[in-house]
Design an enzyme around this catalytic site. Structure first.
Site, PDB file in Angstrom:
ATOM      1  N   GLU A  45      42.258 -23.763  -6.833  1.00 47.52           N
ATOM      2  CA  GLU A  45      41.040 -23.391  -6.111  1.00 47.52           C
ATOM      3  C   GLU A  45      40.519 -24.544  -5.259  1.00 47.52           C
ATOM      4  O   GLU A  45      40.057 -24.331  -4.137  1.00 47.52           O
ATOM      5  CB  GLU A  45      39.966 -22.912  -7.092  1.00 47.52           C
ATOM      6  CG  GLU A  45      40.216 -21.527  -7.644  1.00 47.52           C
ATOM      7  CD  GLU A  45      40.298 -20.469  -6.551  1.00 47.52           C
ATOM      8  OE1 GLU A  45      39.524 -20.543  -5.583  1.00 47.52           O
ATOM      9  OE2 GLU A  45      41.151 -19.566  -6.666  1.00 47.52           O
ATOM     10  N   GLN A  50      39.449 -24.340   2.352  1.00 43.71           N
ATOM     11  CA  GLN A  50      39.701 -24.635   3.768  1.00 43.71           C
ATOM     12  C   GLN A  50      41.167 -24.958   4.069  1.00 43.71           C
ATOM     13  O   GLN A  50      41.456 -25.635   5.057  1.00 43.71           O
ATOM     14  CB  GLN A  50      38.797 -25.782   4.240  1.00 43.71           C
ATOM     15  CG  GLN A  50      37.318 -25.515   4.017  1.00 43.71           C
ATOM     16  CD  GLN A  50      36.434 -26.615   4.539  1.00 43.71           C
ATOM     17  OE1 GLN A  50      36.349 -26.846   5.745  1.00 43.71           O
ATOM     18  NE2 GLN A  50      35.758 -27.322   3.644  1.00 43.71           N
ATOM     19  N   TYR A 125      30.998 -20.591  -5.065  1.00 39.11           N
ATOM     20  CA  TYR A 125      32.221 -19.783  -4.971  1.00 39.11           C
ATOM     21  C   TYR A 125      33.297 -20.281  -5.919  1.00 39.11           C
ATOM     22  O   TYR A 125      33.882 -19.499  -6.688  1.00 39.11           O
ATOM     23  CB  TYR A 125      32.783 -19.775  -3.544  1.00 39.11           C
ATOM     24  CG  TYR A 125      34.226 -19.333  -3.552  1.00 39.11           C
ATOM     25  CD1 TYR A 125      34.549 -18.003  -3.770  1.00 39.11           C
ATOM     26  CD2 TYR A 125      35.267 -20.261  -3.439  1.00 39.11           C
ATOM     27  CE1 TYR A 125      35.869 -17.588  -3.856  1.00 39.11           C
ATOM     28  CE2 TYR A 125      36.584 -19.859  -3.525  1.00 39.11           C
ATOM     29  CZ  TYR A 125      36.883 -18.525  -3.732  1.00 39.11           C
ATOM     30  OH  TYR A 125      38.179 -18.119  -3.834  1.00 39.11           O
ATOM     31  N   ASP A 143      34.191 -15.757  -1.073  1.00 43.55           N
ATOM     32  CA  ASP A 143      34.619 -16.722  -0.065  1.00 43.55           C
ATOM     33  C   ASP A 143      34.603 -16.034   1.294  1.00 43.55           C
ATOM     34  O   ASP A 143      34.144 -14.894   1.425  1.00 43.55           O
ATOM     35  CB  ASP A 143      36.001 -17.296  -0.396  1.00 43.55           C
ATOM     36  CG  ASP A 143      37.109 -16.254  -0.290  1.00 43.55           C
ATOM     37  OD1 ASP A 143      36.799 -15.037  -0.205  1.00 43.55           O
ATOM     38  OD2 ASP A 143      38.290 -16.659  -0.295  1.00 43.55           O
TER      39      ASP A 143
END
Length: 365
Positions: A45, A50, A125, A143
């Protein structure tokens, strides 16, 4: 909220995900049980923040081989951690991951969402995603992909993040009915592979009930956020070499580039170019444009050979050339390191080497 009930509306996601889900190293086979390795979920994660899945896959495998559990990562050397992350970008994630692993190794895994959110680097998140995927908690993880899917499915006007609290409440019953891990990963998968910015609506298991599709508005739901224009700069990226040693900026303790070694850089606006009078002492390579989220750098790489090292200013260190490959560098600085072993050419012009040396040298006593 006047939205349809989430367990009914999202029910087609479960069988669809079983058919199409990608075989990813961090994804458990049994989605009805807690994950056998919560640490692997945490690593994945943070790496996926990004960063695209295809980029993360080889990094994840190497990371788990080098740091197989939280205790190993907690005890690892900082340089080794940054070296393993080298090239993945957003390096503070590596520092957060090590800090979170240190907490887990010392105190065990938190028992609730609030505890997970308290680990370094886990925002709302990521904490919710780890809770759902690793521990089967009904914690809604939203997300960018999930916001896009739900904005279209429910025809949410404006920025769907403004409705985050409502969406989390709406999702909880579906997580309980369909399984937290399964539904969380199905939403991620749908947003990544089908309900992308340019959606493939014909392949979507929710297409028959998608309000944006029925209204012909998938192109403008959700609205595209406007980004500020990147700030442009022109840099000289310089490798000073003296008697087999190279001058580098030692890692900072904080900031975006914390943990990384860097070559000295000089703004071309402050260090203008001039014709090269001693071509044998300076080597140049073809420059490039380095693109970041908020800036663009026109980079000109140089090697400046010196007869002997000078006393560097604070933060700068002379490093033996034999150690360069072992130092963690950002992508821009890796590129110059790799160029050093290739043939360069005399530059047509460069900044004044003496002026650059004065900028890097310690003040005279």
């Amino acid at each position: 909220m006047s939205w349809p009930l989430s367990p009914e509306l999202l029910a087609p996601l479960a069988p669809w995900f079983e058919r199409v889900r990608r075989d990813l190293a961090w994804r458990a086979q049994d989605l009805d049980a807690p994950h056998p390795d919560p640490y692997a979920v945490l690593v994945s994660e943070l790496m996926l923040q990004q960063t695209q899945v295809a980029t993360v896959v080889p990094y994840f495998a190497r990371w788990l081989e080098r740091f197989p559990d939280a205790a190993t990562l907690a005890e690892a050397d900082e340089d080794a951690v940054h070296k393993a992350w080298e090239g993945l970008g957003y390096y503070r994630r590596a520092r957060f991951l090590k800090a979170a692993a240190t907490s887990v190794a010392a105190e065990g895994w938190p028992g609730d969402l609030e505890g997970l959110a308290g680990l370094p680097g886990l925002g709302p998140y990521t904490a919710a995603a780890v809770g759902a995927i690793a521990f089967q908690w009904p914690t809604p993880a939203l997300d960018g992909n999930a916001f896009r899917v739900l904005a279209r499915l429910l025809l949410i006007e404006g920025d769907p993040k403004a409705r985050a609290a409502d969406l989390r409440t709406w999702l909880v019953p579906a997580l309980g009915a369909l399984g937290p891990s399964r539904l969380t990963q199905a939403l991620m998968e749908l947003g990544a592979t089908v309900c992308a910015p340019a959606p493939a609506c014909g392949a979507c298991p929710l297409g028959d009930h998608c309000a944006a599709r029925l209204a012909g508005r998938t192109a403008d739901i959700p609205p595209v956020a406007k980004r500020a224009k990147p700030r442009a700069s022109t840099l000289w990226l310089v490798a000073f070499e003296a008697k087999g040693q190279f001058l580098l900026q030692a890692p900072a303790a904080r900031g975006l580039l914390a943990g990384l070694w860097r070559w000295p850089t000089f703004d071309a606006a402050d260090h203008g170019a001039e014709p090269v009078l001693r071509p044998g002492s300076i080597t140049a390579w073809l420059g490039w444009t380095q693109v970041y989220t908020h800036r663009r750098e026109a980079v000109t790489p140089l090697r400046i050979g010196l007869e002997a090292p000078f006393t560097p200013a604070g933060g700068l260190r002379w490093v033996p050339g034999t150690e360069l490959q072992g130092l963690p560098l950002g992508k821009r600085d890796q590129r110059l390191r790799d160029l050093l072993v290739t043939p360069g050419q005399p530059p047509l012009e460069s900044p004044d080497p003496a002026r650059l040396i004065r900028a890097c040298a310690a003040p005279s006593a």
